[in-house]
Design an enzyme around this catalytic site. Structure first.
Site, PDB file in Angstrom:
ATOM      1  N   GLU A  42     -41.376  24.285  32.255  1.00  0.00           N
ATOM      2  CA  GLU A  42     -41.010  23.946  33.624  1.00  0.00           C
ATOM      3  C   GLU A  42     -39.817  22.994  33.520  1.00  0.00           C
ATOM      4  O   GLU A  42     -39.905  21.989  32.811  1.00  0.00           O
ATOM      5  CB  GLU A  42     -42.191  23.253  34.310  1.00  0.00           C
ATOM      6  N   ARG A 266     -53.450  22.072  22.334  1.00  0.00           N
ATOM      7  CA  ARG A 266     -52.171  21.402  22.482  1.00  0.00           C
ATOM      8  C   ARG A 266     -52.038  20.337  21.403  1.00  0.00           C
ATOM      9  O   ARG A 266     -53.028  19.845  20.859  1.00  0.00           O
ATOM     10  CB  ARG A 266     -51.990  20.813  23.876  1.00  0.00           C
ATOM     11  N   LYS A 276     -44.896  14.835  30.618  1.00  0.00           N
ATOM     12  CA  LYS A 276     -43.526  14.658  31.104  1.00  0.00           C
ATOM     13  C   LYS A 276     -43.482  13.645  32.242  1.00  0.00           C
ATOM     14  O   LYS A 276     -42.510  12.923  32.392  1.00  0.00           O
ATOM     15  CB  LYS A 276     -42.957  16.001  31.566  1.00  0.00           C
TER      16      LYS A 276
HETATM   17  P1  ATP Z   1     -46.462  18.213  30.419  1.00  0.00           P
HETATM   18  O1  ATP Z   1     -47.919  18.049  30.694  1.00  0.00           O
HETATM   19  O2  ATP Z   1     -45.946  17.370  29.316  1.00  0.00           O
HETATM   20  O3  ATP Z   1     -45.611  18.170  31.631  1.00  0.00           O
HETATM   21  P2  ATP Z   1     -46.496  20.999  30.570  1.00  0.00           P
HETATM   22  O4  ATP Z   1     -47.544  21.805  29.903  1.00  0.00           O
HETATM   23  O5  ATP Z   1     -46.591  20.841  32.032  1.00  0.00           O
HETATM   24  O6  ATP Z   1     -46.362  19.655  29.797  1.00  0.00           O
HETATM   25  P3  ATP Z   1     -44.470  22.947  30.471  1.00  0.00           P
HETATM   26  O7  ATP Z   1     -43.017  22.769  30.623  1.00  0.00           O
HETATM   27  O8  ATP Z   1     -45.198  23.662  31.541  1.00  0.00           O
HETATM   28  O9  ATP Z   1     -45.062  21.512  30.245  1.00  0.00           O
HETATM   29  O10 ATP Z   1     -44.801  23.569  29.060  1.00  0.00           O
HETATM   30  C1  ATP Z   1     -44.151  24.667  28.492  1.00  0.00           C
HETATM   31  C2  ATP Z   1     -45.002  25.224  27.399  1.00  0.00           C
HETATM   32  O11 ATP Z   1     -45.239  24.244  26.392  1.00  0.00           O
HETATM   33  C3  ATP Z   1     -46.357  25.647  27.927  1.00  0.00           C
HETATM   34  O12 ATP Z   1     -46.694  26.892  27.376  1.00  0.00           O
HETATM   35  C4  ATP Z   1     -47.281  24.573  27.432  1.00  0.00           C
HETATM   36  O13 ATP Z   1     -48.556  25.076  27.231  1.00  0.00           O
HETATM   37  C5  ATP Z   1     -46.606  24.124  26.147  1.00  0.00           C
HETATM   38  N1  ATP Z   1     -46.953  22.734  25.841  1.00  0.00           N
HETATM   39  C6  ATP Z   1     -46.797  21.664  26.638  1.00  0.00           C
HETATM   40  N2  ATP Z   1     -47.279  20.547  26.053  1.00  0.00           N
HETATM   41  C7  ATP Z   1     -47.750  20.930  24.843  1.00  0.00           C
HETATM   42  C8  ATP Z   1     -48.377  20.245  23.756  1.00  0.00           C
HETATM   43  N3  ATP Z   1     -48.623  18.937  23.795  1.00  0.00           N
HETATM   44  N4  ATP Z   1     -48.734  20.962  22.662  1.00  0.00           N
HETATM   45  C9  ATP Z   1     -48.477  22.280  22.605  1.00  0.00           C
HETATM   46  N5  ATP Z   1     -47.899  22.983  23.591  1.00  0.00           N
HETATM   47  C10 ATP Z   1     -47.531  22.326  24.703  1.00  0.00           C
HETATM   48 MG    MG Z   2     -46.754  22.802  33.134  1.00  0.00          MG
END
Ligand code: ATP
Ligand code: MG
Length: 576
Positions: A42, A266, A276
């Site tokens: 995102e 994760r 984020k």
């Molecule tokens: P955040 O909670 O940090 O905002 P998010 O999951 O909302 O993270 P996205 O931009 O939606 O962030 O994530 C893009 C991809 O990265 C998704 O497939 C997500 O599952 C993966 N991802 C995010 N954080 C992690 C993590 N800590 N370990 C492994 N994969 C991750």
């Molecule tokens: Mg997300």
């Protein structure tokens, strides 16, 4: 394609991880004849080390099986998204060493998603609900109590089509209506209790502008986007496992390409936060200097600190893929970095906390060049010359006036080796009025040039030094953990993760002296700075002190070095 897959697997003698097993099963059983994965960030912040894990996995799996990976921006929430993030994300993925088959945006599919929503309405599988978000939440029930049907649940197809169209036309205010899937308000899986598909948001979108004022929810957009692209294996983190049945439900009802979702644990690392939202707060509220502050767990932060892409990839490889949540020790990251830098970083001498040394029996006005090895791990890096003269700087820590037993560095009457130079013995010290040592006097043994005594005499300590008149000045930044507690997200009542910040995470030393060769280090030029390109600094090992790289803000006139990490065991190494 299938053959490549099997060969690829045979070539690796490592055990397959569970995702590799799934892919090989799918290929072997003919469920798919190729692999297409996607990385779906995102664009609401910069990528962090957790994303690196997901990137390595998605791109790595596709590569292993001769497939491809799409980069898809999951840009369904206009309020938090920005093109700054879109650019930074692409830069970071490239820097990590990966390239995508295509760049896609969930927003490219808004028209298609809308049409499909209309189709679901026509099938009696979606309705417009006038309840407020609060009412919807309240009527959803709990895991043990079934939900309550919305009073608007049985609107006719015609009425729903009309209202949904008017939602799109902008007739209604934010929050006044939503489109929901009509499934089962008492379903044991809460995700099935008439999940929201669209909400009204009169907000400008960074790509679609003002075309839309209704936006699809993650659950409605994600699976369909996968399907449109023909993603074979949609890999995401564990928290989405309860969403999987709904992911399948939409695809099934629409009768579209059956992408499948698989979940892995994760990445969590101790002493840091990885959401984020929290990272944005650290930036916005000035707790760090920016997304690329070297203490940040962001990819650009690691890069600026001196992490290499190879070290990060190796780290991700090393931790593997798990199905259960765990916390990885930060030291494993440092281990991966040292392992790489030990091979590639040239050695230099630098004194961070200088104190002056005068070699009284060395002729005044004389200087000479000594030969130093650039990297004992890599012969091809050759040697360089370092100037030696009567006045030097050594590390303040490397002298003690009243040393304890087993202190093998410089002390009155004690002989040490100056790395690559001579044996010296301390004869006396000068102090200022407050008792601080201002100058250490020594004598040297000319016969020990290069660092060995012809009479076989041994010294127990070797210390680094720079020639005072030849040294270049620099600022050096040392970093400690950004958070003082292992799990900073866990704050006691009335406190937040911010209360767990480590007040001593940055230590700036402004009067460091480096061997003159380091004035040749390449700085980031103005053009690169303007273009905001990913800039790869040169990496060095400052002997006995750690691995360092030039900061991206440094100039020839103002050198700034960041310590990437310390040496694990500097003493054993240099004395051994
Ligand atoms: P955040 O909670 O940090 O905002 P998010 O999951 O909302 O993270 P996205 O931009 O939606 O962030 O994530 C893009 C991809 O990265 C998704 O497939 C997500 O599952 C993966 N991802 C995010 N954080 C992690 C993590 N800590 N370990 C492994 N994969 C991750
Ligand atoms: Mg997300």
């Amino acid at each position: 394609m299938q053959e490549t897959a099997t060969n690829g697997a045979a070539a690796s003698d490592k055990q397959l991880n569970f995702l590799e097993e799934i892919i090989e099963r799918d290929l072997n059983e003919g469920r798919c004849d190729h692999v297409l994965t996607r990385f779906p960030p995102e664009p609401n912040g910069y990528l962090h080390i957790g994303h690196a894990k997901s990137i390595c996995l998605n791109f790595g799996l596709a590569k292993k099986y001769g497939g491809r990976t799409n980069l898809r921006f999951d840009d369904t929430n206009p309020v938090k998204e920005d093109t700054e993030y879109v650019d930074a994300i692409q830069q970071d993925i490239r820097w990590l060493g990966f390239d995508w088959a295509g760049v896609h945006y969930a927003s490219d599919y808004f028209d298609q998603l809308y049409e499909w929503a209309v189709l679901l309405i026509k099938k009696g599988l979606a309705y417009v609900d006038d309840q407020s978000l609060e009412e919807i939440r309240r009527n959803r029930g709990t895991v043990t109590i079934p939900g309550t049907d919305s009073p608007w649940r049985n609107r006719s197809v015609e009425e729903n089509l009309d209202l949904f169209n008017r939602m799109k036309q902008g007739e209604f205010a934010d929050g006044s209506k939503v489109l929901r899937a009509k499934i089962d308000m008492s379903h044991p899986n809460m995700q099935f209790r008439d999940p929201i598909m669209y909400r009204i948001l009169h907000a400008h979108h960074h790509r679609t502008g003002d075309k839309w004022c209704i936006y699809p929810m993650y659950d409605y957009a994600h699976g369909q986007s996968d399907s449109i692209e023909g993603i074979t294996h949609s890999i995401c983190t564990l928290e989405f496992d309860i969403h999987r049945p709904l992911y399948d439900w939409f695809i099934e009802q629409l009768g579209i390409y059956p992408s499948h979702q698989y979940e892995f644990a994760r990445l969590n690392i101790n002493y840091t936060v990885m959401s984020k939202r929290k990272l944005l707060q650290l930036v916005k509220e000035g707790y760090v200097s920016g997304w690329d502050d070297p203490r940040m767990p962001t990819i650009c932060g690691f890069r600026r600190r001196g992490y290499t892409a190879e070290a990060i990839r190796n780290f991700c490889e090393r931790i593997g893929v798990a199905k259960r949540d765990n916390i990885i020790d930060y030291s494993l990251l440092e281990f991966s970095l040292r392992e790489h830098l030990n091979k590639v970083a040239q050695r230099r001498m630098a004194v961070l906390n200088p104190v002056r040394v005068v070699i009284d029996n060395y002729p005044e006005g004389q200087s000479e060049l000594l030969t130093a090895i650039n990297n004992p791990e890599n012969q091809a890096d050759g040697t360089r010359e370092i100037p030696f003269s009567r006045e030097l700087f050594i590390e303040r820590d490397d002298f003690m006036e009243n040393p304890p037993k087993k202190y093998f560095r410089l002390a009155p009457g004690q002989e040490v080796r100056l790395r690559y130079a001579y044996f010296v013995t301390c004869t006396s010290v000068e102090k200022d009025a407050d008792g601080n040592i201002t100058c250490i006097h020594c004598t040297y043994d000319p016969a020990t040039r290069g660092g060995d005594a012809p009479d076989g005499r041994k010294v127990k300590g070797t210390i680094h030094w720079v020639s005072a008149q030849h040294a270049v000045k620099a600022e050096v930044r040392l970093f400690d953990r950004l958070f003082a507690t292992e799990a900073p997200d866990e704050a006691p009542e009335g406190k937040t993760f911010l209360d767990n910040l480590n007040p001593d995470s940055l230590c700036t030393l402004t009067d460091c002296r480096l061997e003159p060769d380091l004035s040749n280090v390449s700085t980031r030029d103005k053009e690169q700075q303007k273009a905001n390109e990913a800039w790869e600094p040169q990496h060095f090992q400052f002997e006995r002190l750690g691995y360092f790289c030039l900061d991206s803000d440094a100039t020839k006139e103002h050198l700034i070095f960041n310590r990437s990490c310390t040496l694990k065991d500097s003493w054993a190494k240099i004395n051994g």
